[in-house]
Design a protein around this motif. Sequence first.
Motif, short mmCIF file in Angstrom:
data_model
loop_
_atom_site.label_atom_id
_atom_site.label_comp_id
_atom_site.label_asym_id
_atom_site.label_seq_id
_atom_site.Cartn_x
_atom_site.Cartn_y
_atom_site.Cartn_z
N ALA A 1 10.41 7.95 3.10
CA ALA A 1 11.66 8.58 2.69
C ALA A 1 12.19 8.01 1.38
O ALA A 1 13.29 8.37 0.95
CB ALA A 1 12.71 8.42 3.80
N ASN A 2 11.43 7.11 0.76
CA ASN A 2 11.85 6.44 -0.48
C ASN A 2 13.14 5.65 -0.31
O ASN A 2 13.89 5.47 -1.27
CB ASN A 2 12.00 7.46 -1.62
N ASP A 3 13.38 5.20 0.93
CA ASP A 3 14.54 4.34 1.19
C ASP A 3 14.06 2.89 1.15
O ASP A 3 13.82 2.26 2.18
CB ASP A 3 15.14 4.68 2.55
N LEU A 4 13.93 2.37 -0.07
CA LEU A 4 13.36 1.04 -0.25
C LEU A 4 14.26 -0.03 0.35
O LEU A 4 13.75 -1.04 0.86
CB LEU A 4 13.12 0.78 -1.73
N VAL A 5 15.56 0.16 0.30
CA VAL A 5 16.47 -0.84 0.87
C VAL A 5 16.22 -0.98 2.37
O VAL A 5 16.07 -2.09 2.89
CB VAL A 5 17.94 -0.47 0.58
N ALA A 6 16.18 0.15 3.06
CA ALA A 6 15.94 0.10 4.51
C ALA A 6 14.57 -0.47 4.80
O ALA A 6 14.40 -1.29 5.73
CB ALA A 6 16.07 1.49 5.11
N HIS B 1 9.40 1.05 9.50
CA HIS B 1 9.11 0.66 8.12
C HIS B 1 8.38 1.78 7.38
O HIS B 1 8.74 2.12 6.23
CB HIS B 1 8.27 -0.62 8.12
N ILE B 2 7.37 2.37 8.00
CA ILE B 2 6.62 3.45 7.35
C ILE B 2 7.54 4.65 7.08
O ILE B 2 7.50 5.25 6.00
CB ILE B 2 5.41 3.84 8.21
N ASP B 3 8.38 4.99 8.04
CA ASP B 3 9.30 6.11 7.85
C ASP B 3 10.24 5.86 6.67
O ASP B 3 10.52 6.77 5.87
CB ASP B 3 10.12 6.36 9.11
N TYR C 1 0.83 -1.20 0.00
CA TYR C 1 0.00 0.00 0.00
C TYR C 1 0.87 1.26 0.00
O TYR C 1 0.58 2.24 -0.69
CB TYR C 1 -0.93 0.03 1.21
N LEU C 2 1.93 1.25 0.78
CA LEU C 2 2.84 2.39 0.82
C LEU C 2 3.54 2.56 -0.52
O LEU C 2 3.71 3.69 -1.01
CB LEU C 2 3.87 2.20 1.93
N ALA C 3 3.93 1.47 -1.13
CA ALA C 3 4.65 1.53 -2.40
C ALA C 3 3.78 2.11 -3.52
O ALA C 3 4.28 2.78 -4.43
CB ALA C 3 5.16 0.15 -2.80
N THR C 4 2.47 1.86 -3.47
CA THR C 4 1.58 2.33 -4.52
C THR C 4 0.93 3.68 -4.21
O THR C 4 0.18 4.21 -5.04
CB THR C 4 0.46 1.30 -4.77
N GLY C 5 1.19 4.22 -3.04
CA GLY C 5 0.60 5.51 -2.67
C GLY C 5 -0.83 5.43 -2.21
O GLY C 5 -1.48 6.46 -2.02
#
Length: 334
Positions: free
Chosen positions: A247-252, A241-243, A217-221
């Motif tokens: 922040a578009n830090d997909l790796v983290a 995870h949400i933060d 859901y976060l990835a798709t906005g």
Amino acid sequence: MPCHPLSRRLYSALVLPLTPELGIDEPGLRRLVQHYLQPRFAAEGGLIANPEAGEIFYLTREEKRRVLEIVLEEAGGKIPVLAGTFAWTTEETIATARDAKAVGAQGIFVVPPAGSMDVSLCWDSVRYPEVWLDQIQAQDRAVDLPIFTHPITNVSQPWGLGLPLEPTLKFCREVPNIVGWKTTYAYQGHRILARAMREHAPSVALLCSSAHLFHEYLATGNFDGTISGSWNYALEPMLDHIDAMRANDLVAARNIWDAGLARLHEYVYAELGRLHVRYKIATWLRGLIDSPRMRPPMPAPRAEEIRRIGQLLRGAGIELAHDLEQAVAQGSAS
């Protein structure tokens, strides 16, 4: 129309601590609310007193009012508090909504009617939306507060347990005080609903419920906030995870998600008939409440659930407050 300031927040559907006699554990409820007042959560979070996760179906009107009083007292204005208004008749639902306003809730959390098969198991919400809409409008007239919905209904495709799109848009159009829509949907249904809501009801926040799908859901906005019982047991890694996703830090974000958080949520949500007891088991294992029991006919914990949830909490980096094997023996026998 701009979004209501209360709408786009991370609401926790509070579980209800109970005494060994299954009365309301008032000191325990105060401790649980204090857990949410840590600055990081309070800055963007909120609390729902008397949600489904808090056993609202099995509380008297007086008990619902008392629970809300306690949550508001402990919150002390530091975090928004919404109030569940479910009751078995529309008359009492309206009275419960009035209680919520009188006590000081900042909004109401409305649940569909239940009981008779006509309004629960067999309700066709597309053809007969008035079954719930009339009750929401009656509450709206009585209290004129922001409204957040819990749109659970009988299963349909592609919506899963969520209210189909047609009545959803009708409700949002006819009740301007609806500012938050809890998304209880199957994944495909959520995606279709989110696209339509963005176009036709952009001022209504999509408040996600099923924590095992938060990454997607976060990835798709399609994530404006939450109304979820998962905050009771996994607040810290969920915030991390949400933060990271914001922040578009997909790796983290993936490191947190794949390290154990996804597996924990997936087990909790794997059987919807065990969802609320698993919320409570997990909250108890990390020491935030004193017992995992719920009022019958809600089911008792099983040993295998306690053991597996304990293992998964550890896997997600969440410390247990109990020796796991002792907890298995205590929780499944209590």
